[in-house]
Design a protein around this motif. Structure first.
Motif, PDB file in Angstrom:
ATOM      1  N   ALA A   1       2.658   2.056  -3.309  1.00 52.01           N
ATOM      2  CA  ALA A   1       1.692   2.208  -4.190  1.00 52.01           C
ATOM      3  C   ALA A   1       1.202   3.678  -3.979  1.00 52.01           C
ATOM      4  O   ALA A   1       0.953   4.609  -5.062  1.00 52.01           O
ATOM      5  CB  ALA A   1       0.332   1.296  -4.228  1.00 52.01           C
TER       6      ALA A   1
ATOM      7  N   ARG B   1      -6.108   2.067  -3.198  1.00 53.46           N
ATOM      8  CA  ARG B   1      -6.058   3.578  -2.934  1.00 53.46           C
ATOM      9  C   ARG B   1      -7.312   4.418  -2.227  1.00 53.46           C
ATOM     10  O   ARG B   1      -8.371   4.198  -2.918  1.00 53.46           O
ATOM     11  CB  ARG B   1      -5.801   4.465  -4.264  1.00 53.46           C
ATOM     12  CG  ARG B   1      -4.439   4.417  -4.708  1.00 53.46           C
ATOM     13  CD  ARG B   1      -3.455   5.320  -4.108  1.00 53.46           C
ATOM     14  NE  ARG B   1      -3.621   6.733  -4.504  1.00 53.46           N
ATOM     15  CZ  ARG B   1      -3.062   7.538  -3.678  1.00 53.46           C
ATOM     16  NH1 ARG B   1      -2.664   7.203  -2.479  1.00 53.46           N
ATOM     17  NH2 ARG B   1      -3.017   8.756  -4.072  1.00 53.46           N
TER      18      ARG B   1
ATOM     19  N   TYR C   1       0.811  -1.074   0.030  1.00 49.29           N
ATOM     20  CA  TYR C   1       0.045   0.002  -0.026  1.00 49.29           C
ATOM     21  C   TYR C   1       0.757   1.118   0.091  1.00 49.29           C
ATOM     22  O   TYR C   1       0.697   2.281  -0.662  1.00 49.29           O
ATOM     23  CB  TYR C   1      -0.758   0.127   1.276  1.00 49.29           C
ATOM     24  CG  TYR C   1      -2.046  -1.109   1.160  1.00 49.29           C
ATOM     25  CD1 TYR C   1      -3.283  -0.542   0.548  1.00 49.29           C
ATOM     26  CD2 TYR C   1      -1.941  -2.108   2.031  1.00 49.29           C
ATOM     27  CE1 TYR C   1      -4.278  -1.539   0.602  1.00 49.29           C
ATOM     28  CE2 TYR C   1      -3.110  -3.010   1.743  1.00 49.29           C
ATOM     29  CZ  TYR C   1      -4.540  -2.659   1.098  1.00 49.29           C
ATOM     30  OH  TYR C   1      -5.092  -3.384   1.083  1.00 49.29           O
TER      31      TYR C   1
ATOM     32  N   THR D   1      -2.517  -9.518  -9.381  1.00 50.86           N
ATOM     33  CA  THR D   1      -2.621  -8.342  -8.446  1.00 50.86           C
ATOM     34  C   THR D   1      -4.282  -8.121  -8.026  1.00 50.86           C
ATOM     35  O   THR D   1      -4.918  -8.259  -9.042  1.00 50.86           O
ATOM     36  CB  THR D   1      -2.272  -6.939  -9.377  1.00 50.86           C
ATOM     37  OG1 THR D   1      -0.770  -6.923  -9.583  1.00 50.86           O
ATOM     38  CG2 THR D   1      -2.497  -5.657  -8.361  1.00 50.86           C
TER      39      THR D   1
ATOM     40  N   PHE E   1       8.541   1.076  -6.996  1.00 46.89           N
ATOM     41  CA  PHE E   1       7.349   0.098  -7.190  1.00 46.89           C
ATOM     42  C   PHE E   1       7.654  -0.622  -8.403  1.00 46.89           C
ATOM     43  O   PHE E   1       7.586  -2.070  -8.311  1.00 46.89           O
ATOM     44  CB  PHE E   1       6.031   0.766  -7.921  1.00 46.89           C
ATOM     45  CG  PHE E   1       4.828  -0.042  -7.702  1.00 46.89           C
ATOM     46  CD1 PHE E   1       3.903  -0.097  -6.730  1.00 46.89           C
ATOM     47  CD2 PHE E   1       4.568  -0.846  -8.895  1.00 46.89           C
ATOM     48  CE1 PHE E   1       2.769  -0.871  -6.764  1.00 46.89           C
ATOM     49  CE2 PHE E   1       3.712  -1.777  -8.764  1.00 46.89           C
ATOM     50  CZ  PHE E   1       2.718  -1.535  -7.798  1.00 46.89           C
TER      51      PHE E   1
ATOM     52  N   ILE F   1      -0.889   1.014 -11.002  1.00 47.75           N
ATOM     53  CA  ILE F   1      -0.578   0.030 -10.028  1.00 47.75           C
ATOM     54  C   ILE F   1      -0.500  -1.449 -11.121  1.00 47.75           C
ATOM     55  O   ILE F   1       0.490  -2.089 -11.044  1.00 47.75           O
ATOM     56  CB  ILE F   1      -1.320  -0.220  -8.946  1.00 47.75           C
ATOM     57  CG1 ILE F   1      -1.002   0.911  -7.838  1.00 47.75           C
ATOM     58  CG2 ILE F   1      -1.418  -1.592  -8.365  1.00 47.75           C
ATOM     59  CD1 ILE F   1      -2.223   0.986  -6.801  1.00 47.75           C
ATOM     60  N   TYR F   2      -1.708  -1.596 -11.744  1.00 48.91           N
ATOM     61  CA  TYR F   2      -1.737  -2.699 -12.434  1.00 48.91           C
ATOM     62  C   TYR F   2      -0.741  -2.934 -13.642  1.00 48.91           C
ATOM     63  O   TYR F   2      -0.110  -3.702 -13.872  1.00 48.91           O
ATOM     64  CB  TYR F   2      -3.300  -2.958 -13.073  1.00 48.91           C
ATOM     65  CG  TYR F   2      -4.189  -3.675 -12.016  1.00 48.91           C
ATOM     66  CD1 TYR F   2      -4.039  -5.047 -12.305  1.00 48.91           C
ATOM     67  CD2 TYR F   2      -4.699  -2.897 -11.046  1.00 48.91           C
ATOM     68  CE1 TYR F   2      -5.254  -5.662 -11.375  1.00 48.91           C
ATOM     69  CE2 TYR F   2      -5.711  -3.633 -10.528  1.00 48.91           C
ATOM     70  CZ  TYR F   2      -5.715  -4.998 -10.584  1.00 48.91           C
ATOM     71  OH  TYR F   2      -6.688  -5.434  -9.543  1.00 48.91           O
TER      72      TYR F   2
ATOM     73  N   GLU G   1       7.259   5.920  -9.150  1.00 54.56           N
ATOM     74  CA  GLU G   1       7.226   4.608 -10.023  1.00 54.56           C
ATOM     75  C   GLU G   1       8.663   3.700  -9.563  1.00 54.56           C
ATOM     76  O   GLU G   1       8.704   2.558  -9.876  1.00 54.56           O
ATOM     77  CB  GLU G   1       7.194   4.878 -11.351  1.00 54.56           C
ATOM     78  CG  GLU G   1       5.836   5.226 -11.830  1.00 54.56           C
ATOM     79  CD  GLU G   1       5.671   6.770 -11.675  1.00 54.56           C
ATOM     80  OE1 GLU G   1       4.653   7.272 -12.159  1.00 54.56           O
ATOM     81  OE2 GLU G   1       6.520   7.547 -10.994  1.00 54.56           O
TER      82      GLU G   1
ATOM     83  N   VAL H   1      -3.884  -4.449  -2.570  1.00 51.11           N
ATOM     84  CA  VAL H   1      -3.321  -3.094  -2.685  1.00 51.11           C
ATOM     85  C   VAL H   1      -4.335  -2.325  -2.989  1.00 51.11           C
ATOM     86  O   VAL H   1      -5.659  -2.747  -3.631  1.00 51.11           O
ATOM     87  CB  VAL H   1      -2.337  -3.072  -4.042  1.00 51.11           C
ATOM     88  CG1 VAL H   1      -3.014  -3.337  -5.316  1.00 51.11           C
ATOM     89  CG2 VAL H   1      -1.691  -1.900  -3.735  1.00 51.11           C
TER      90      VAL H   1
ATOM     91  N   LEU I   1       3.052   6.308  -5.944  1.00 54.94           N
ATOM     92  CA  LEU I   1       2.586   6.473  -7.271  1.00 54.94           C
ATOM     93  C   LEU I   1       2.266   8.159  -7.742  1.00 54.94           C
ATOM     94  O   LEU I   1       2.096   8.490  -8.813  1.00 54.94           O
ATOM     95  CB  LEU I   1       1.697   5.607  -8.071  1.00 54.94           C
ATOM     96  CG  LEU I   1       2.839   4.232  -7.839  1.00 54.94           C
ATOM     97  CD1 LEU I   1       1.729   3.165  -8.441  1.00 54.94           C
ATOM     98  CD2 LEU I   1       3.828   4.166  -8.629  1.00 54.94           C
TER      99      LEU I   1
ATOM    100  N   TRP J   1      -7.077  -6.174  -6.323  1.00 53.78           N
ATOM    101  CA  TRP J   1      -7.478  -4.629  -5.573  1.00 53.78           C
ATOM    102  C   TRP J   1      -8.418  -5.000  -4.481  1.00 53.78           C
ATOM    103  O   TRP J   1      -9.011  -5.851  -4.411  1.00 53.78           O
ATOM    104  CB  TRP J   1      -8.537  -4.108  -6.926  1.00 53.78           C
ATOM    105  CG  TRP J   1      -8.597  -2.619  -6.378  1.00 53.78           C
ATOM    106  CD1 TRP J   1      -9.629  -2.181  -5.741  1.00 53.78           C
ATOM    107  CD2 TRP J   1      -7.551  -1.502  -6.390  1.00 53.78           C
ATOM    108  NE1 TRP J   1      -9.627  -0.797  -5.715  1.00 53.78           N
ATOM    109  CE2 TRP J   1      -7.970  -0.325  -6.237  1.00 53.78           C
ATOM    110  CE3 TRP J   1      -6.319  -1.529  -7.093  1.00 53.78           C
ATOM    111  CZ2 TRP J   1      -7.665   0.868  -5.985  1.00 53.78           C
ATOM    112  CZ3 TRP J   1      -5.641  -0.094  -6.954  1.00 53.78           C
ATOM    113  CH2 TRP J   1      -6.139   0.905  -6.601  1.00 53.78           C
TER     114      TRP J   1
END
Length: 451
Positions: A87, A129, A84, A163, A99, A151-152, A96, A127, A90, A165
């Motif tokens: 992320a 936001r 988290y 991944t 990550f 993220i993806y 970036e 993960v 970002l 969410w």
């Protein structure tokens, strides 16, 4: 659950809820081994994963080390992380960088203790936001949608297997703001963004390579194969814009799913909101494929360096980064630096190509200056490998207080048990106490004593 569930994540975050200052990585390793044995006894096709909160690669490494020491060398099949904090970065310039290097760093960590298990799949099993409206911490629905696509995209590009969410819908009775759908059943922009991403890249996108975008190469471009068509996902760092001119006509898509035809020779505008470009022109596709096997270039490469730095008078970082938004203060003599408020802390990370998680000795040198009279003093706190799920950061215990001199002053901290992995998005920080505002001019980190 035989025949219904094959993949089992042992506990939720071994370094979190399992540890209570009594249990250690060795205890978690035994738990995972016994859980894996029981799962495979019930279903020979069962697969078992080790899990941590945040990006706690050191904890996973120590758990695997304990399994190896106990002769249990083949009891896990994949690794789970919940990054988290990384992320969240970002949303800031250079976020970036940590990550994009998670897979490499975790592979490197496991390889040092169990080489045969270094290439097991890595899953991001949580993960997200969370929407927020606090002062200095605003995250809008649009921000969450932008973050989801980044993220993806970054996870797929670096080879993270899955991944997931957090979460599909805001549940009743828990804190809201993470869901793709709110409590009333209304979809948020992140829902549309995930649908667009899935439509553009397909269910199992193939990674073809990457591109540096913009005049200075600071923009991010990742190329995927959907069927026979190459698709580019692209964006610039926050606050930066760039324009590209393509040699072939393309379709340009946005996060809500709209698409427009861009004729060849027409400018393509890039900003910090991701866009989709397809089919990617052949010249850019060739370049992206040629880059595929190379280390990511963003932020530099410091694999052979013994030191890195961040000078606020220089145009670019030399291997030390902060994601904080900065106010630059200029002194009458022409020097300048980052102005921090009273008791304001500052977080930093070194480029992931610099040193490794096995590096323990670091020298951290700080150059600071007064703005006016009053107390200015601080501690240095740095990341360590924690085996009990407690805080992964430790106070050096060497207080630095500025003299009354109005010029630049320096102080060096020497740490001997560090383990830099940017678990919470940073490797070290400075924590002032009872301090008036001051200015940081430069931060240097070295594996060798400063001369």
């Amino acid at each position: 659950y035989k025949g219904k569930i094959r993949y089992w994540e042992v506990w939720n975050e071994g370094n979190g809820g399992f540890n209570d200052d009594h249990d250690t990585t060795a205890d978690y390793a035994r738990l995972a081994a016994e859980a894996g044995a029981a799962a495979r006894k019930a279903d020979v096709n069962a697969r078992v994963g080790l899990t941590v909160a945040s990006f706690d690669a050191p904890y996973l490494r120590e758990a695997v080390r304990a399994q190896v020491a106990a002769g249990q060398t083949d009891v896990f099949d994949f690794l789970c992380i919940h990054p988290y904090e990384i992320a969240d970065g970002l949303a800031e310039v250079d976020g970036e960088i940590p990550f994009l290097w998670m897979r490499h760093r975790l592979r490197q960590a496991i390889r040092s203790v169990a080489p045969k298990k270094a290439d097991v799949p890595i899953w991001i099993t949580e993960v997200g936001r969370r929407l927020d409206a606090r002062a200095g911490r605003v995250v809008t629905e649009t921000d969450a949608a932008n973050g989801l696509v980044k993220i993806y995209t970054l996870a797929i590009a670096q080879g993270i297997a899955h991944t997931q969410w957090f979460e599909a819908q805001d549940p009743v009775g828990e804190e809201p703001g993470f869901g793709l759908i709110d409590r009333n059943g209304q979809t948020r922009p992140a829902y549309a963004a995930l649908k667009t991403l899935t439509t553009k890249l397909g269910p199992t996108p193939e990674v073809l390579g990457w591109l540096q975008l913009g005049a200075k190469g600071r923009g991010y471009g990742f190329v995927f194969h959907k069927g026979s068509e190459p698709v580019l996902v692209a964006w610039m760092p926050p606050g930066e814009k760039a324009t590209m001119t393509l040699k072939e006509p393309v379709f340009v898509g946005d996060l809500p799913g709209r698409s427009r035809l861009l004729a060849d020779g027409m400018p393509l505008d890039l900003g910090d909101v991701p866009i989709f470009v397809n089919p990617l022109p052949q010249d850019l596709l060739k370049l992206a494929k040629a880059n595929a096997a190379k280390p990511y270039p963003w932020g530099g490469n410091y694999a052979s360096a013994s030191g890195v730095s961040l000078d606020f008078a220089a145009p670019e970082s030399q291997g030390v980064f902060t994601l904080a938004r900065r106010t630059i203060h200029k002194f009458a003599d022409g020097s300048q630096g980052w102005k921090l408020g009273a008791n304001e802390g500052s977080n930093f990370f070194v480029h992931p190509s610099f040193a490794t998680m096995d590096t323990r000795d670091y020298y951290i040198r700080l150059t600071v200056r007064r703005i006016g009279p009053g107390n200015v003093g601080m501690n240095c706190v740095y990341e360590v490998a924690d085996s009990q799920g407690r805080t992964p950061y430790k106070n050096v215990g060497d207080w630095f207080g500025l003299q009354t001199d109005e010029g630049w002053q320096t102080h060096t901290w020497h740490v001997t048990d560090a383990c830099f992995s940017a678990m919470w998005g940073y490797d070290f920080c400075f924590r002032p106490e009872q301090s008036v505002p001051f200015v940081i001019g430069k931060i240097e980190v070295s594996t060798q004593p400063f001369k």
